[in-house]
Design a protein around this motif. Structure first.
Motif, PDB file in Angstrom:
ATOM      1  N   THR A   1       0.809  -4.305  -1.838  1.00 20.96           N
ATOM      2  CA  THR A   1       0.596  -4.875  -0.509  1.00 20.96           C
ATOM      3  C   THR A   1       1.859  -5.516   0.035  1.00 20.96           C
ATOM      4  N   ALA A   2       2.745  -5.958  -0.846  1.00 25.21           N
ATOM      5  CA  ALA A   2       3.987  -6.567  -0.383  1.00 25.21           C
ATOM      6  C   ALA A   2       4.918  -5.521   0.215  1.00 25.21           C
ATOM      7  N   THR A   3       4.799  -4.263  -0.234  1.00 23.23           N
ATOM      8  CA  THR A   3       5.680  -3.222   0.273  1.00 23.23           C
ATOM      9  C   THR A   3       5.105  -2.518   1.490  1.00 23.23           C
ATOM     10  N   MET A   4       3.878  -2.816   1.848  1.00 20.11           N
ATOM     11  CA  MET A   4       3.230  -2.144   2.976  1.00 20.11           C
ATOM     12  C   MET A   4       3.738  -2.709   4.293  1.00 20.11           C
ATOM     13  N   THR A   5       4.147  -1.827   5.183  1.00 21.11           N
ATOM     14  CA  THR A   5       4.576  -2.252   6.505  1.00 21.11           C
ATOM     15  C   THR A   5       3.428  -2.041   7.478  1.00 21.11           C
ATOM     16  N   ALA A   6       3.616  -2.443   8.706  1.00 19.54           N
ATOM     17  CA  ALA A   6       2.551  -2.322   9.696  1.00 19.54           C
ATOM     18  C   ALA A   6       2.120  -0.869   9.884  1.00 19.54           C
ATOM     19  N   THR A   7       3.044   0.065   9.801  1.00 20.16           N
ATOM     20  CA  THR A   7       2.695   1.470   9.977  1.00 20.16           C
ATOM     21  C   THR A   7       2.759   2.239   8.671  1.00 20.16           C
ATOM     22  N   GLY A   8       3.089   1.566   7.573  1.00 17.22           N
ATOM     23  CA  GLY A   8       3.247   2.229   6.297  1.00 17.22           C
ATOM     24  C   GLY A   8       1.961   2.289   5.500  1.00 17.22           C
ATOM     25  N   SER A   9       2.115   2.704   4.283  1.00 18.25           N
ATOM     26  CA  SER A   9       0.996   2.863   3.375  1.00 18.25           C
ATOM     27  C   SER A   9       1.327   2.150   2.080  1.00 18.25           C
ATOM     28  N   VAL A  10       0.308   1.714   1.371  1.00 17.20           N
ATOM     29  CA  VAL A  10       0.542   1.112   0.067  1.00 17.20           C
ATOM     30  C   VAL A  10       1.061   2.162  -0.910  1.00 17.20           C
ATOM     31  N   LEU A  11       0.956   3.429  -0.542  1.00 19.19           N
ATOM     32  CA  LEU A  11       1.419   4.506  -1.405  1.00 19.19           C
ATOM     33  C   LEU A  11       2.811   5.005  -1.054  1.00 19.19           C
ATOM     34  N   ASP A  12       3.461   4.427  -0.046  1.00 23.57           N
ATOM     35  CA  ASP A  12       4.805   4.865   0.329  1.00 23.57           C
ATOM     36  C   ASP A  12       5.739   4.738  -0.872  1.00 23.57           C
ATOM     37  N   GLY A  13       6.460   5.816  -1.134  1.00 20.44           N
ATOM     38  CA  GLY A  13       7.398   5.814  -2.249  1.00 20.44           C
ATOM     39  C   GLY A  13       6.768   6.173  -3.578  1.00 20.44           C
ATOM     40  N   ASP A  14       5.466   6.331  -3.627  1.00 24.48           N
ATOM     41  CA  ASP A  14       4.775   6.681  -4.870  1.00 24.48           C
ATOM     42  C   ASP A  14       4.668   8.207  -4.942  1.00 24.48           C
ATOM     43  N   PRO A  15       5.327   8.833  -5.919  1.00 32.57           N
ATOM     44  CA  PRO A  15       5.346  10.295  -5.978  1.00 32.57           C
ATOM     45  C   PRO A  15       4.082  10.923  -6.569  1.00 32.57           C
ATOM     46  N   ARG A  16       3.159  10.111  -7.052  1.00 31.06           N
ATOM     47  CA  ARG A  16       1.971  10.662  -7.706  1.00 31.06           C
ATOM     48  C   ARG A  16       1.040  11.347  -6.715  1.00 31.06           C
ATOM     49  N   ILE A  17       0.360  12.381  -7.204  1.00 31.35           N
ATOM     50  CA  ILE A  17      -0.623  13.099  -6.406  1.00 31.35           C
ATOM     51  C   ILE A  17      -2.015  12.543  -6.669  1.00 31.35           C
ATOM     52  N   LEU A  18      -2.256  12.104  -7.889  1.00 34.43           N
ATOM     53  CA  LEU A  18      -3.551  11.540  -8.270  1.00 34.43           C
ATOM     54  C   LEU A  18      -3.364  10.101  -8.736  1.00 34.43           C
ATOM     55  N   ILE A  19      -4.269   9.237  -8.283  1.00 36.86           N
ATOM     56  CA  ILE A  19      -4.223   7.813  -8.626  1.00 36.86           C
ATOM     57  C   ILE A  19      -5.465   7.504  -9.461  1.00 36.86           C
ATOM     58  N   PRO A  20      -5.317   6.850 -10.628  1.00 42.53           N
ATOM     59  CA  PRO A  20      -6.497   6.493 -11.424  1.00 42.53           C
ATOM     60  C   PRO A  20      -7.475   5.650 -10.595  1.00 42.53           C
ATOM     61  N   LEU A  21      -8.761   5.894 -10.776  1.00 44.63           N
ATOM     62  CA  LEU A  21      -9.782   5.222  -9.957  1.00 44.63           C
ATOM     63  C   LEU A  21      -9.674   3.697  -9.999  1.00 44.63           C
ATOM     64  N   PRO A  22      -9.472   3.059 -11.152  1.00 43.45           N
ATOM     65  CA  PRO A  22      -9.335   1.587 -11.125  1.00 43.45           C
ATOM     66  C   PRO A  22      -8.157   1.114 -10.265  1.00 43.45           C
ATOM     67  N   GLU A  23      -7.042   1.840 -10.308  1.00 39.80           N
ATOM     68  CA  GLU A  23      -5.889   1.475  -9.482  1.00 39.80           C
ATOM     69  C   GLU A  23      -6.173   1.739  -8.003  1.00 39.80           C
ATOM     70  N   ALA A  24      -6.872   2.835  -7.716  1.00 40.32           N
ATOM     71  CA  ALA A  24      -7.247   3.135  -6.333  1.00 40.32           C
ATOM     72  C   ALA A  24      -8.136   2.022  -5.779  1.00 40.32           C
ATOM     73  N   ALA A  25      -9.049   1.516  -6.595  1.00 43.74           N
ATOM     74  CA  ALA A  25      -9.920   0.417  -6.163  1.00 43.74           C
ATOM     75  C   ALA A  25      -9.087  -0.800  -5.785  1.00 43.74           C
ATOM     76  N   GLU A  26      -8.097  -1.097  -6.606  1.00 49.31           N
ATOM     77  CA  GLU A  26      -7.226  -2.241  -6.327  1.00 49.31           C
ATOM     78  C   GLU A  26      -6.463  -2.041  -5.025  1.00 49.31           C
ATOM     79  N   LEU A  27      -5.945  -0.827  -4.811  1.00 47.58           N
ATOM     80  CA  LEU A  27      -5.203  -0.532  -3.583  1.00 47.58           C
ATOM     81  C   LEU A  27      -6.096  -0.618  -2.351  1.00 47.58           C
ATOM     82  N   LEU A  28      -7.366  -0.255  -2.514  1.00 45.41           N
ATOM     83  CA  LEU A  28      -8.315  -0.317  -1.397  1.00 45.41           C
ATOM     84  C   LEU A  28      -8.886  -1.721  -1.195  1.00 45.41           C
TER      85      LEU A  28
END
Length: 89
Positions: A11-38
């Motif tokens: 959340t610290a890296t998220m900009t107003a128009t950005g995403s919490v996933l910006d810069g993350d090269p992964r295609i799949l995110i583990p469900l527990p981590e996805a929950a945290e991001l959401l």
């Protein structure tokens, strides 16, 4: 002397128009981590996955992962509505 660097929180890296996933090269995110991001609990994420509102894919016998593209779409549009005829418990 060792310097310890900590990575910034998503959340610290998220900009107003950005995403919490910006810069993350992964295609799949583990469900527990996805929950945290959401910003939801793991229990809620598993419940949404079971209902089909949070698309997941299974890697191995047990591990559920959420496609990064789905997380980006949810950030922009929100969760899809509950399918008609479904009972939410």
């Amino acid at each position: 002397m060792t310097t310890r660097h900590s990575s910034p929180s998503p959340t610290a890296t998220m900009t107003a128009t950005g995403s919490v996933l910006d810069g993350d090269p992964r295609i799949l995110i583990p469900l527990p981590e996805a929950a945290e991001l959401l910003g939801i609990s793991r229990w809620q994420a598993y419940k949404l996955a079971r209902s089909g509102r949070l698309p997941t894919t299974r890697l191995g016998a047990r591990d559920l992962h959420v496609p990064a593209a789905v997380l980006r779409r949810i950030e922009q549009e929100g969760l899809p509505p509950t399918p008609e005829g479904s009972v939410v418990a």
